[in-house]
Design a protein around this motif. Structure first.
Motif, PDB file in Angstrom:
ATOM      1  N   GLU A  55       0.867  -1.173   0.000  1.00 18.94           N
ATOM      2  CA  GLU A  55       0.000   0.000   0.000  1.00 18.94           C
ATOM      3  C   GLU A  55       0.904   1.223   0.000  1.00 18.94           C
ATOM      4  OE1 GLU A  55      -2.228   1.665   3.599  1.00 18.94           O
ATOM      5  OE2 GLU A  55      -3.712   0.440   2.549  1.00 18.94           O
ATOM      6  N   LEU A  87       1.221   5.408  -0.066  1.00 18.99           N
ATOM      7  CA  LEU A  87       0.591   6.703   0.158  1.00 18.99           C
ATOM      8  C   LEU A  87       1.467   7.750  -0.509  1.00 18.99           C
ATOM      9  CD1 LEU A  87      -1.651   8.338   1.575  1.00 18.99           C
ATOM     10  CD2 LEU A  87      -0.116   8.546   3.512  1.00 18.99           C
ATOM     11  N   THR A  88       0.890   8.465  -1.485  1.00 15.85           N
ATOM     12  CA  THR A  88       1.659   9.474  -2.212  1.00 15.85           C
ATOM     13  C   THR A  88       1.633  10.793  -1.459  1.00 15.85           C
ATOM     14  OG1 THR A  88      -0.250  10.122  -3.536  1.00 15.85           O
ATOM     15  CG2 THR A  88       1.167   8.401  -4.435  1.00 15.85           C
ATOM     16  N   GLY A 135      -1.685  12.635  -1.281  1.00 15.77           N
ATOM     17  CA  GLY A 135      -2.764  12.043  -0.492  1.00 15.77           C
ATOM     18  C   GLY A 135      -3.446  10.843  -1.113  1.00 15.77           C
ATOM     19  N   LYS A 136      -3.008  10.354  -2.252  1.00 14.52           N
ATOM     20  CA  LYS A 136      -3.629   9.189  -2.874  1.00 14.52           C
ATOM     21  C   LYS A 136      -3.104   7.917  -2.223  1.00 14.52           C
ATOM     22  CE  LYS A 136      -4.211  11.119  -7.484  1.00 14.52           C
ATOM     23  NZ  LYS A 136      -3.803  10.964  -8.896  1.00 14.52           N
ATOM     24  N   LYS A 137      -4.006   6.961  -2.017  1.00 16.03           N
ATOM     25  CA  LYS A 137      -3.633   5.671  -1.457  1.00 16.03           C
ATOM     26  C   LYS A 137      -3.778   4.632  -2.553  1.00 16.03           C
ATOM     27  CE  LYS A 137      -4.652   4.842   2.868  1.00 16.03           C
ATOM     28  NZ  LYS A 137      -5.347   4.415   4.097  1.00 16.03           N
ATOM     29  N   LYS A 194       5.172   9.035   0.041  1.00 12.73           N
ATOM     30  CA  LYS A 194       5.310   9.399   1.451  1.00 12.73           C
ATOM     31  C   LYS A 194       5.603   8.158   2.293  1.00 12.73           C
ATOM     32  CE  LYS A 194       2.980  12.366   4.751  1.00 12.73           C
ATOM     33  NZ  LYS A 194       1.743  13.125   5.008  1.00 12.73           N
TER      34      LYS A 194
END
Length: 90
Positions: A29, A31-32, A35-37, A81
């Protein structure tokens, strides 16, 4: 003790790359920074970034149901991130 900042950055970057290599072929998973998952399978990892294989549901014209397609995207390390490995017990 004095640290050489460029060598410290190379060491940190190397650790990030080694962490990505250890999760190749596994479900992760991501997380960019915007804020995109994203959830997918980790593909190839290079010095600049890595590939993520996603399953995207798309509705095509004329069909009643959505069709699942595999899409590969390339992410650079500066765009990401966090990255977590997903463990599933089946």
């Amino acid at each position: 003790t004095s640290f050489n900042i460029p060598s410290l950055r190379r060491l940190c970057r190397r650790r990030v790359i080694l962490a990505r290599i250890s999760s190749l072929g596994k479900e992760v998973e991501v997380l960019t920074r915007d804020g995109k998952k994203l959830t997918g399978i980790m593909g190839e990892a290079t010095v600049d970034g890595f590939q993520l294989k996603l399953e995207v549901k798309v509705k095509e014209e004329g069909s009643k149901r959505k069709i699942t397609k595999e899409e590969t995207i390339t992410l650079s390390y500066t765009e990401v991130k966090t990255t977590k490995m997903i463990i599933r017990f089946k």
